[in-house]
Design a protein around this motif. Structure first.
Motif, PDB file in Angstrom:
ATOM      1  N   MET A  92       0.844  -1.181   0.000  1.00 26.09           N
ATOM      2  CA  MET A  92       0.000   0.000   0.000  1.00 26.09           C
ATOM      3  C   MET A  92       0.887   1.241   0.000  1.00 26.09           C
ATOM      4  SD  MET A  92      -2.926  -1.524   0.111  1.00 26.09           S
ATOM      5  CE  MET A  92      -3.933  -0.048   0.233  1.00 26.09           C
ATOM      6  N   GLU A  93       0.537   2.226  -0.846  1.00 27.64           N
ATOM      7  CA  GLU A  93       1.327   3.459  -0.896  1.00 27.64           C
ATOM      8  C   GLU A  93       0.481   4.603  -1.440  1.00 27.64           C
ATOM      9  OE1 GLU A  93       5.160   5.225  -3.365  1.00 27.64           O
ATOM     10  OE2 GLU A  93       5.231   3.141  -2.649  1.00 27.64           O
ATOM     11  N   TRP A  94       0.624   5.775  -0.837  1.00 28.81           N
ATOM     12  CA  TRP A  94       0.024   6.989  -1.390  1.00 28.81           C
ATOM     13  C   TRP A  94       0.870   8.196  -1.022  1.00 28.81           C
ATOM     14  CZ3 TRP A  94      -0.809   9.993   2.798  1.00 28.81           C
ATOM     15  CH2 TRP A  94      -1.330   9.445   3.979  1.00 28.81           C
ATOM     16  N   THR A  95       0.674   9.276  -1.767  1.00 32.74           N
ATOM     17  CA  THR A  95       1.354  10.542  -1.509  1.00 32.74           C
ATOM     18  C   THR A  95       0.308  11.626  -1.338  1.00 32.74           C
ATOM     19  OG1 THR A  95       3.260   9.865  -2.847  1.00 32.74           O
ATOM     20  CG2 THR A  95       3.021  12.228  -2.394  1.00 32.74           C
ATOM     21  N   ASP A  96       0.491  12.484  -0.334  1.00 34.89           N
ATOM     22  CA  ASP A  96      -0.522  13.496  -0.046  1.00 34.89           C
ATOM     23  C   ASP A  96       0.131  14.674   0.678  1.00 34.89           C
ATOM     24  OD1 ASP A  96      -3.002  14.711   0.103  1.00 34.89           O
ATOM     25  OD2 ASP A  96      -3.951  13.133   1.304  1.00 34.89           O
ATOM     26  N   GLU A  97      -0.580  15.802   0.696  1.00 38.93           N
ATOM     27  CA  GLU A  97      -0.186  16.929   1.532  1.00 38.93           C
ATOM     28  C   GLU A  97      -0.789  16.740   2.918  1.00 38.93           C
ATOM     29  OE1 GLU A  97      -0.931  20.859  -0.108  1.00 38.93           O
ATOM     30  OE2 GLU A  97      -1.092  19.937  -2.087  1.00 38.93           O
ATOM     31  N   GLY A  98      -0.079  17.184   3.932  1.00 39.54           N
ATOM     32  CA  GLY A  98      -0.594  17.052   5.294  1.00 39.54           C
ATOM     33  C   GLY A  98      -0.159  18.208   6.175  1.00 39.54           C
ATOM     34  N   ILE A  99      -0.916  18.420   7.244  1.00 38.72           N
ATOM     35  CA  ILE A  99      -0.581  19.393   8.276  1.00 38.72           C
ATOM     36  C   ILE A  99      -0.287  18.621   9.551  1.00 38.72           C
ATOM     37  CG2 ILE A  99      -1.419  21.326   9.668  1.00 38.72           C
ATOM     38  CD1 ILE A  99      -3.255  22.014   7.276  1.00 38.72           C
ATOM     39  N   VAL A 100       0.853  18.891  10.163  1.00 38.08           N
ATOM     40  CA  VAL A 100       1.245  18.159  11.370  1.00 38.08           C
ATOM     41  C   VAL A 100       0.333  18.565  12.526  1.00 38.08           C
ATOM     42  CG1 VAL A 100       3.094  17.697  13.008  1.00 38.08           C
ATOM     43  CG2 VAL A 100       3.644  18.062  10.585  1.00 38.08           C
ATOM     44  N   LEU A 101      -0.314  17.566  13.133  1.00 41.26           N
ATOM     45  CA  LEU A 101      -1.150  17.791  14.319  1.00 41.26           C
ATOM     46  C   LEU A 101      -0.399  17.460  15.603  1.00 41.26           C
ATOM     47  CD1 LEU A 101      -4.579  16.261  13.191  1.00 41.26           C
ATOM     48  CD2 LEU A 101      -3.807  18.639  13.018  1.00 41.26           C
ATOM     49  N   GLY A 102       0.445  16.460  15.546  1.00 42.56           N
ATOM     50  CA  GLY A 102       1.152  16.065  16.753  1.00 42.56           C
ATOM     51  C   GLY A 102       2.206  15.012  16.463  1.00 42.56           C
ATOM     52  N   VAL A 103       3.126  14.861  17.402  1.00 36.86           N
ATOM     53  CA  VAL A 103       4.234  13.909  17.274  1.00 36.86           C
ATOM     54  C   VAL A 103       4.496  13.294  18.643  1.00 36.86           C
ATOM     55  CG1 VAL A 103       6.656  13.599  16.634  1.00 36.86           C
ATOM     56  CG2 VAL A 103       5.296  15.353  15.483  1.00 36.86           C
ATOM     57  N   ARG A 104       4.743  11.998  18.664  1.00 39.16           N
ATOM     58  CA  ARG A 104       5.209  11.385  19.908  1.00 39.16           C
ATOM     59  C   ARG A 104       6.380  10.452  19.597  1.00 39.16           C
ATOM     60  NH1 ARG A 104       0.199   8.568  19.125  1.00 39.16           N
ATOM     61  NH2 ARG A 104       0.455   6.300  19.038  1.00 39.16           N
ATOM     62  N   ARG A 105       7.333  10.465  20.486  1.00 45.81           N
ATOM     63  CA  ARG A 105       8.561   9.687  20.272  1.00 45.81           C
ATOM     64  C   ARG A 105       8.240   8.196  20.297  1.00 45.81           C
ATOM     65  NH1 ARG A 105      14.346  11.775  21.942  1.00 45.81           N
ATOM     66  NH2 ARG A 105      15.626  10.012  21.255  1.00 45.81           N
ATOM     67  N   HIS A 106       8.975   7.451  19.473  1.00 41.30           N
ATOM     68  CA  HIS A 106       8.799   5.998  19.417  1.00 41.30           C
ATOM     69  C   HIS A 106      10.183   5.362  19.391  1.00 41.30           C
ATOM     70  CE1 HIS A 106       6.687   2.250  18.495  1.00 41.30           C
ATOM     71  NE2 HIS A 106       7.645   1.999  17.616  1.00 41.30           N
ATOM     72  N   GLY A 107      10.518   4.681  20.467  1.00 40.34           N
ATOM     73  CA  GLY A 107      11.848   4.095  20.551  1.00 40.34           C
ATOM     74  C   GLY A 107      12.903   5.170  20.730  1.00 40.34           C
ATOM     75  N   GLU A 108      14.126   4.854  20.336  1.00 38.08           N
ATOM     76  CA  GLU A 108      15.239   5.773  20.563  1.00 38.08           C
ATOM     77  C   GLU A 108      15.296   6.902  19.548  1.00 38.08           C
ATOM     78  OE1 GLU A 108      18.938   3.800  20.913  1.00 38.08           O
ATOM     79  OE2 GLU A 108      18.343   2.545  22.605  1.00 38.08           O
TER      80      GLU A 108
END
Length: 250
Positions: A1-17
């Motif tokens: 599965m693959e797609w390309t799109d424009e997005g606006i960052v709503l939030g980020v949370r760290r995952h692993g190191e």
């Protein structure tokens, strides 16, 4: 599965190191999460800030998987937004409201409105108007839109200055006069055909009171939630700015 799109960052949370899970509101694929490898690095952190517009390629083996993002910057607004208290509170609240949308369900009009709002967030008065309009649009998108184009009592389309707190319908001056103490005020900038010129502090307070009541009743309380602290922070910043402007007015 693959797609390309424009997005606006709503939030980020760290995952692993070194990785991060990034939440985007995309134009055609709705609110969508994905893993960014190296997303916690010093190179990627400035890019993955709330309010930034990015180009994202999402890949996964199956559609229901979290998947991974490859992200490039398009419009990096975060440095400007985070330079003021109203910007910090405003973008945080806009993100919290956008999270009410079901995941992976496209809402192109909401995406366009959020993008427009963030592009015109420098002035606190304009930011407040955009935030109120965004809350109104979210109410409509979630099925609880307010009927502000004609009087709920007479059907008139002019002189609409009240809103019924029960029905969410506009009420004209004549029809609402006997019950004006029980009705919400409809500020001029939310009336059909009128613009946000000559805003007063009362107009903005009335706008937030109006959208806040219906968001709480129809959307937040049924989910066991309340208004975000960021919303209160934005309104407080707005009132402080209005008070300073009044002190220094000629």
């Amino acid at each position: 599965m693959e797609w390309t799109d424009e997005g606006i960052v709503l939030g980020v949370r760290r995952h692993g190191e070194s990785s991060a899970i990034v939440e985007l509101l995309t134009r055609a694929h709705g609110r969508h999460l994905g893993l960014v490898r190296g997303g916690a690095s010093s190179r990627m952190r400035p890019l993955l800030q709330p309010g930034n517009s990015v180009s994202a390629v999402w890949r996964a083996r199956l559609d229901e998987h979290l998947g991974t993002y490859t992200i490039e910057g398009l419009k990096l607004r975060a440095a400007t937004l985070l330079a003021s208290s109203h910007g910090v509170y405003g973008v945080t609240h806009l993100a919290s409201i956008a999270r009410l949308l079901p995941e992976r369900d496209p809402h192109e009009d909401i995406f366009a409105l959020l993008e427009h709002s963030l592009d015109d967030f420098d002035d606190i008065g304009s930011a407040a108007v955009h935030l109120i309009h965004f809350e109104l649009a979210m109410l409509a998108e979630l099925g609880f839109g307010l009927a502000l184009d004609n009087c709920a009592v007479t059907g008139e389309t002019t002189d609409l200055i009240y809103v019924s707190p029960k029905s969410g319908g506009a009420v004209s001056r004549g029809a609402g006069e006997p019950w004006r103490d029980r009705l919400l005020r409809l500020p001029p900038f939310l009336r059909h055909g009128e613009t946000a010129s000559d805003l007063t502090e009362q107009d903005l307070q009335d706008g937030f009171r109006l959208t806040g009541l219906f968001l709480l009743r129809h959307v937040l309380e049924p989910r066991g939630q309340g208004h975000s602290d960021a919303r209160a922070g934005f309104i407080n910043a707005l009132m402080r700015q209005q008070a300073r402007a009044a002190i220094f007015a000629p």
